[in-house]
Design a protein around this motif. Sequence first.
Motif, short mmCIF file in Angstrom:
data_model
loop_
_atom_site.label_atom_id
_atom_site.label_comp_id
_atom_site.label_asym_id
_atom_site.label_seq_id
_atom_site.Cartn_x
_atom_site.Cartn_y
_atom_site.Cartn_z
N GLN A 1 80.81 46.22 -55.94
CA GLN A 1 80.35 44.97 -56.53
C GLN A 1 79.82 43.94 -55.54
OE1 GLN A 1 80.62 46.92 -59.38
NE2 GLN A 1 80.31 44.85 -60.13
N CYS A 2 79.87 44.23 -54.26
CA CYS A 2 79.36 43.27 -53.29
C CYS A 2 77.85 43.07 -53.51
CB CYS A 2 79.63 43.75 -51.87
SG CYS A 2 79.06 42.60 -50.60
N SER B 1 80.20 45.95 -47.58
CA SER B 1 81.53 46.21 -48.14
C SER B 1 82.54 45.16 -47.70
CB SER B 1 82.01 47.59 -47.70
OG SER B 1 83.34 47.81 -48.14
N ARG B 2 83.35 44.73 -48.67
CA ARG B 2 84.44 43.79 -48.39
C ARG B 2 85.79 44.49 -48.43
NH1 ARG B 2 82.60 40.40 -53.48
NH2 ARG B 2 82.73 42.57 -54.17
N ASP C 1 73.30 37.49 -53.00
CA ASP C 1 73.67 36.46 -53.97
C ASP C 1 73.24 35.08 -53.49
OD1 ASP C 1 74.80 38.37 -55.58
OD2 ASP C 1 76.85 38.04 -54.88
N ALA C 2 73.00 34.19 -54.46
CA ALA C 2 72.54 32.84 -54.15
C ALA C 2 73.66 31.92 -53.66
CB ALA C 2 71.89 32.22 -55.39
N VAL D 1 74.11 57.15 -49.63
CA VAL D 1 74.61 55.78 -49.69
C VAL D 1 75.66 55.61 -48.60
CG1 VAL D 1 75.80 54.04 -51.07
CG2 VAL D 1 74.20 55.63 -52.18
N ALA D 2 75.52 54.59 -47.77
CA ALA D 2 76.49 54.30 -46.72
C ALA D 2 77.07 52.91 -46.95
CB ALA D 2 75.83 54.38 -45.35
N GLU D 3 78.29 52.70 -46.44
CA GLU D 3 78.96 51.41 -46.55
C GLU D 3 79.15 50.80 -45.17
OE1 GLU D 3 82.34 50.26 -49.74
OE2 GLU D 3 82.36 52.37 -49.15
N VAL D 4 78.93 49.49 -45.08
CA VAL D 4 79.08 48.78 -43.81
C VAL D 4 79.95 47.55 -44.05
CG1 VAL D 4 77.88 47.46 -42.02
CG2 VAL D 4 76.87 49.57 -42.89
N PRO D 5 81.02 47.35 -43.27
CA PRO D 5 81.85 46.15 -43.45
C PRO D 5 81.05 44.88 -43.15
CG PRO D 5 82.96 47.77 -42.08
CD PRO D 5 81.53 48.23 -42.21
#
Length: 330
Positions: free
Chosen positions: A246-247, A206-207, A174-175, A286-290
Amino acid sequence: MDQPLLAYVAAVIAVLLPSLYLALVLLSPPPIVTRPSEKTYRSRASLTTPLLLPSLADAGSLDLSIIIPAYNESARLPAMLDTALAHLHASPSQPESESTSANCHGHPPRARTHEILIVDDGSKDDTSALALELATHHPATDIRIITLEQNLGKGGAVRHGMLHARGHRLLMVDADGASRFADLEALWERIDAIAPGNEPAVVVGSRAHLVKTEAVVKRSLLRNILMYGLHTILRIVGVGHIHDTQCGFKLFTRRAAQQIFPAQHLATWIFDVELLLLAKQLGIPVAEVPIEWHEVAGSKLHVVKDSLQMLRDLLVLRGNQLVGRWKVTP
């Protein structure tokens, strides 16, 4: 069940199903059209004469493409770009290999080659002019500015940038600078692990770990209620395994992007869910990373209106996939 009742139920179904299909067709967005001027870009090397964009279908020619969707972002873009470039120019080197970050072949390390694509999504301010000015101030990076003639929505801008990127890996960011750009390294390491040869793969920033921290707790009650409601719906439609869809910080290998983005239909806020659904249907891991994240003033999201639009688009997305109007082909 007696005969008259069966006839009544059959009549209702005969009317209801075509009506639902017609409603689905009417609510579905039209195909995303690319205008001739949108197939070109400007950069520091060509300030006034637009140059032809490459295609995602081509072979990759550098390590990383960074796609930044921008709609009226003249206030927030400079700081975000400065942070990104500071990290890119100081980031770890990598070997003479397309995909790995460990020197397993004995090649000398080199800098990670990269480009930045700023996609001006039909802004009403001077986003494109400012982006071009910023490009002249950073000659060490190939910064390309693409200007869409009309506002498509964030998903449309991301899709357009992805379809014209050159990287072996492609990052959407995101900008507003809400995501910490240095967390790219965590995503990079994770994609090395699940796609060492740049096989199709996606890693999502990921948040989810921030849910009980001040970053989220201080949000309005309405926004938090809508967030939990969205997560419930996402579990129903099939992407509940991803805690934060949505991140706006996601990394794709080129082979994953080549399969996912040409099949994308939604240009609105919920496009992230479509990307993840497409990955699931295509068998792409698909993997998620904090990652670290903070709220930035000036959000374009209108909580109630856009949440209702997200719900509508989710129903449209799943409806079209279920009836076969939007097919997924590996």
